[in-house]
Write a protein that holds these residues in place. Sequence first.
Motif, PDB file in Angstrom:
ATOM      1  N   HIS A 192     -55.738  27.903  25.032  1.00 47.39           N
ATOM      2  CA  HIS A 192     -54.858  27.115  24.173  1.00 47.39           C
ATOM      3  C   HIS A 192     -54.246  25.963  24.951  1.00 47.39           C
ATOM      4  O   HIS A 192     -53.703  26.155  26.044  1.00 47.39           O
ATOM      5  CB  HIS A 192     -53.762  28.055  23.641  1.00 47.39           C
ATOM      6  CG  HIS A 192     -52.713  27.391  22.806  1.00 47.39           C
ATOM      7  ND1 HIS A 192     -51.458  27.934  22.612  1.00 47.39           N
ATOM      8  CD2 HIS A 192     -52.719  26.232  22.103  1.00 47.39           C
ATOM      9  CE1 HIS A 192     -50.754  27.143  21.833  1.00 47.39           C
ATOM     10  NE2 HIS A 192     -51.497  26.103  21.513  1.00 47.39           N
ATOM     11  N   LEU A 193     -54.329  24.772  24.395  1.00 46.02           N
ATOM     12  CA  LEU A 193     -53.679  23.594  24.962  1.00 46.02           C
ATOM     13  C   LEU A 193     -52.759  23.008  23.902  1.00 46.02           C
ATOM     14  O   LEU A 193     -53.215  22.548  22.854  1.00 46.02           O
ATOM     15  CB  LEU A 193     -54.718  22.550  25.394  1.00 46.02           C
ATOM     16  CG  LEU A 193     -54.154  21.292  26.068  1.00 46.02           C
ATOM     17  CD1 LEU A 193     -53.509  21.639  27.408  1.00 46.02           C
ATOM     18  CD2 LEU A 193     -55.236  20.231  26.260  1.00 46.02           C
ATOM     19  N   GLN A 194     -51.440  23.047  24.157  1.00 49.95           N
ATOM     20  CA  GLN A 194     -50.457  22.511  23.214  1.00 49.95           C
ATOM     21  C   GLN A 194     -49.835  21.249  23.791  1.00 49.95           C
ATOM     22  O   GLN A 194     -49.333  21.244  24.917  1.00 49.95           O
ATOM     23  CB  GLN A 194     -49.361  23.548  22.928  1.00 49.95           C
ATOM     24  CG  GLN A 194     -48.501  23.228  21.721  1.00 49.95           C
ATOM     25  CD  GLN A 194     -49.234  23.464  20.399  1.00 49.95           C
ATOM     26  OE1 GLN A 194     -50.311  24.076  20.373  1.00 49.95           O
ATOM     27  NE2 GLN A 194     -48.666  22.994  19.298  1.00 49.95           N
TER      28      GLN A 194
ATOM     29  N   ASP B  50     -41.364  24.669  19.993  1.00 50.02           N
ATOM     30  CA  ASP B  50     -40.757  25.876  19.438  1.00 50.02           C
ATOM     31  C   ASP B  50     -39.253  25.675  19.334  1.00 50.02           C
ATOM     32  O   ASP B  50     -38.717  24.631  19.721  1.00 50.02           O
ATOM     33  CB  ASP B  50     -41.106  27.123  20.261  1.00 50.02           C
ATOM     34  CG  ASP B  50     -40.670  27.040  21.713  1.00 50.02           C
ATOM     35  OD1 ASP B  50     -39.556  26.539  21.986  1.00 50.02           O
ATOM     36  OD2 ASP B  50     -41.429  27.484  22.596  1.00 50.02           O
ATOM     37  N   THR B  51     -38.574  26.691  18.811  1.00 50.22           N
ATOM     38  CA  THR B  51     -37.149  26.563  18.510  1.00 50.22           C
ATOM     39  C   THR B  51     -36.331  26.294  19.769  1.00 50.22           C
ATOM     40  O   THR B  51     -35.481  25.397  19.791  1.00 50.22           O
ATOM     41  CB  THR B  51     -36.647  27.847  17.823  1.00 50.22           C
ATOM     42  OG1 THR B  51     -37.436  28.076  16.651  1.00 50.22           O
ATOM     43  CG2 THR B  51     -35.199  27.712  17.405  1.00 50.22           C
ATOM     44  N   THR B  52     -36.569  27.056  20.821  1.00 52.76           N
ATOM     45  CA  THR B  52     -35.839  26.844  22.067  1.00 52.76           C
ATOM     46  C   THR B  52     -36.108  25.451  22.615  1.00 52.76           C
ATOM     47  O   THR B  52     -35.206  24.772  23.118  1.00 52.76           O
ATOM     48  CB  THR B  52     -36.236  27.911  23.106  1.00 52.76           C
ATOM     49  OG1 THR B  52     -35.986  29.205  22.578  1.00 52.76           O
ATOM     50  CG2 THR B  52     -35.448  27.735  24.392  1.00 52.76           C
ATOM     51  N   ASP B  53     -37.350  25.015  22.509  1.00 52.63           N
ATOM     52  CA  ASP B  53     -37.731  23.692  23.019  1.00 52.63           C
ATOM     53  C   ASP B  53     -36.982  22.583  22.292  1.00 52.63           C
ATOM     54  O   ASP B  53     -36.752  21.507  22.860  1.00 52.63           O
ATOM     55  CB  ASP B  53     -39.241  23.513  22.866  1.00 52.63           C
ATOM     56  CG  ASP B  53     -39.772  22.339  23.666  1.00 52.63           C
ATOM     57  OD1 ASP B  53     -39.172  22.008  24.713  1.00 52.63           O
ATOM     58  OD2 ASP B  53     -40.782  21.742  23.249  1.00 52.63           O
TER      59      ASP B  53
ATOM     60  N   HIS C 104     -50.805  30.854  19.192  1.00 48.66           N
ATOM     61  CA  HIS C 104     -50.650  31.935  20.170  1.00 48.66           C
ATOM     62  C   HIS C 104     -51.038  33.283  19.546  1.00 48.66           C
ATOM     63  O   HIS C 104     -51.788  34.065  20.141  1.00 48.66           O
ATOM     64  CB  HIS C 104     -49.205  31.970  20.665  1.00 48.66           C
ATOM     65  CG  HIS C 104     -48.884  33.108  21.581  1.00 48.66           C
ATOM     66  ND1 HIS C 104     -49.058  33.028  22.941  1.00 48.66           N
ATOM     67  CD2 HIS C 104     -48.409  34.359  21.325  1.00 48.66           C
ATOM     68  CE1 HIS C 104     -48.708  34.187  23.492  1.00 48.66           C
ATOM     69  NE2 HIS C 104     -48.299  35.001  22.531  1.00 48.66           N
ATOM     70  N   GLU C 105     -50.541  33.551  18.345  1.00 49.92           N
ATOM     71  CA  GLU C 105     -50.847  34.821  17.702  1.00 49.92           C
ATOM     72  C   GLU C 105     -52.291  34.878  17.220  1.00 49.92           C
ATOM     73  O   GLU C 105     -52.920  35.947  17.252  1.00 49.92           O
ATOM     74  CB  GLU C 105     -49.878  35.068  16.550  1.00 49.92           C
ATOM     75  CG  GLU C 105     -48.449  35.292  17.028  1.00 49.92           C
ATOM     76  CD  GLU C 105     -47.559  35.923  15.966  1.00 49.92           C
ATOM     77  OE1 GLU C 105     -47.983  35.999  14.801  1.00 49.92           O
ATOM     78  OE2 GLU C 105     -46.448  36.349  16.323  1.00 49.92           O
TER      79      GLU C 105
ATOM     80  N   SER D  20     -45.330  22.031  16.260  1.00 45.16           N
ATOM     81  CA  SER D  20     -44.894  23.327  15.747  1.00 45.16           C
ATOM     82  C   SER D  20     -45.979  24.392  15.667  1.00 45.16           C
ATOM     83  O   SER D  20     -45.674  25.549  15.399  1.00 45.16           O
ATOM     84  CB  SER D  20     -44.308  23.139  14.344  1.00 45.16           C
ATOM     85  OG  SER D  20     -45.330  22.749  13.436  1.00 45.16           O
ATOM     86  N   THR D  21     -47.237  24.050  15.866  1.00 44.39           N
ATOM     87  CA  THR D  21     -48.305  25.037  15.701  1.00 44.39           C
ATOM     88  C   THR D  21     -48.446  25.973  16.897  1.00 44.39           C
ATOM     89  O   THR D  21     -49.279  26.881  16.876  1.00 44.39           O
ATOM     90  CB  THR D  21     -49.660  24.345  15.456  1.00 44.39           C
ATOM     91  OG1 THR D  21     -49.912  23.422  16.532  1.00 44.39           O
ATOM     92  CG2 THR D  21     -49.666  23.599  14.131  1.00 44.39           C
TER      93      THR D  21
END
Length: 670
Positions: free
Chosen positions: A511-513, A340-343, A496-497, A490-491
């Motif tokens: 969910h496993l990212q 994600d963006t913060t990451d 999540h949603e 990026s997914t």
Amino acid sequence: MNTRREVTVGIGGAAGDGLDKTGDTIAKTCSRLGLYLNAYNSYQSVIRGGHIWLRVRISEQKIYSHGDHLNVLIALNQDAIERHAREVASGGAIIYNSDKLKVDPVLIGDNVLTAPMPVAELIKPMGKLPAIMQNTVSMGAMLYLLNLEFEMAAEVLADTFKHKGDAVVEQNVNIARAGYDYAKEKFVPLGYEWDFTRVRRPFVTGNECFAIGAVAAGCKFYSAYPMTPASSILHWMANHGAKCGVLVKQCEDELSVVNMAIGAGHAGVRAMCGTSGGGFALMTEAIGMAGMIEAPVVVIAVQRGGPSTGIPTKTEQADLNQVYGASQGDYPRVIIAPTDTTDCYFTAVEAHNLADKYQLPVTIISDLLLSEHPETVEADAFHHDVPIERGEIISEWPDGEKGQFKRYAFTRSGISPRALPGTAGGMYVAATDEHDEEGVVISDVFTAPPVRRKIQEKRMRKMEAVLGELQPPQLEGPADAELTLVGWGSTKGVIHEAITMLAEQGISANHLQIKYLHPFHTKEVSEILGKCKRTICVEVNFTGQFARHLRAETGYSVNDLVLKYDGEPFEPHHIVEEVRAIIEGKPRSTDVSLDEAREIAYHYIRVHLADKVRPANLEQVDGDDERMWLVELAGRESGEKEGELRIGVETGSVYSWEPKKVLSAGAGSD
């Protein structure tokens, strides 16, 4: 009254219509009011013309994607109305310049407000103004319809145009006010109520976070050749490099880019470079060189649609095979896919530390969606006092006491003492051929198989220690869920949603990212997946590249795939619909849907029919080779039938265009 307190605004037009400024003003206004935003700009690689589609999702709560609804359309040309008017949900609105555009009733759904704005009349008191000012008028109307504070927007406009002087600021504010006042007089607001906390949050992109994170980590050299969608890292660095102490070099090609970055890293400077898939293809030999000479460097690879030049302004996750297979031979390296963006900020920091500490190349693999979409993040999400780990760098090497400097000493850790050029007693050869502990080449006269074996083992020993530093992935959601969605990069947000939406439909999912692609947490991932009931891998590519990578690393094969490869990112409903089809045992269909048939028809119209007609009625009919979409095309002005287009349901091929005069002669109408 809208109880969700969330709205999605779409702005459609052509390049040069001022969409970016409009979207930026809306975003900054909402952000300063304390609302959360997530935006996505679907654009083309042209300076003027084409179709640009910017969506800004606004909410009182944190949102993780640009969503899958459209509530308000700001149309800056007729094409935007034709393409997107049907998408506006009930209770929404279409705002447009009524001097030039019109909305055919057949294009809009029930309970959708049409808000025609007489732009010329509204801006006439302000003198002769360029046509582009229609966007500011429409934005003013939108502020009223959505119950957003005009004064905050005026403040944003003042900040945006202050460099042009007070007169320009006043002009833009007055134009927006004209749109706001007209809407207030003519239209009923859409019923939104907001709790404006006025907590200001950064509104940033992944690429901006890569750049800022690199600076925080002590990066002092950045090189790049402009290549979408990595270019905005270069833009940020060029604008801020002097102030931040970063030497920024725009090179003539990606070969120069990566070699200069490696050279800077070899000399002791924290260095980074960035590119996209085609540029990365040119960099791969040099990345292998960095692995051989054990020089630290950070490379950002921002994926876009491929192969070849592909679709430069569209997103994809199809370069994993290339990044994983970069260069020839085995060598130590790290591949990270921020989620994600913060990451992105902290990944840039981590990448520099890993590169220095373990003396190896680190590749950050992103994509257009993550790198270019802006969103609000919490103000305290970032901190400047990040850890700086330079690893083992010697300041001197007393020759008489320690003997010849062994740059590549066979240590138990695999990490050898590193001497920067100019270090007393630390002279050595950084050979790209295989070499011994001192850097003496063993690829010709001094060939020595045992030395080759031991130095290769030394280099690769680093990877065990690297893996020990990386945080294993965690399963998110109920452990006993009936299915597990697996993603990478990026997914994360859209999955999540989608899981939340599935839960609302009675389907339990977790969910496993995966963030760290190499080295891979084989043990931990295997243990997690071994307990899952049913697994579905979600990827933005055609072949399921990560699913294959997962199988290679763990031996585990996911049960199903949800794939997207049309250049646009996933929306939550895409995943939900595909998952439901999988659960219900429906085979995955690649047939052209009704909406896709309409888009294919628009493409044909733009290319061959000069935009003079538009798709009207669509129906499926039998054909000789396959089922057909029979698309009736009507004149944009007259609304009368001008001909028929036949599009294959299975292949998507345009089989025929039959103008009205041919049809009237009896040729081929069903």
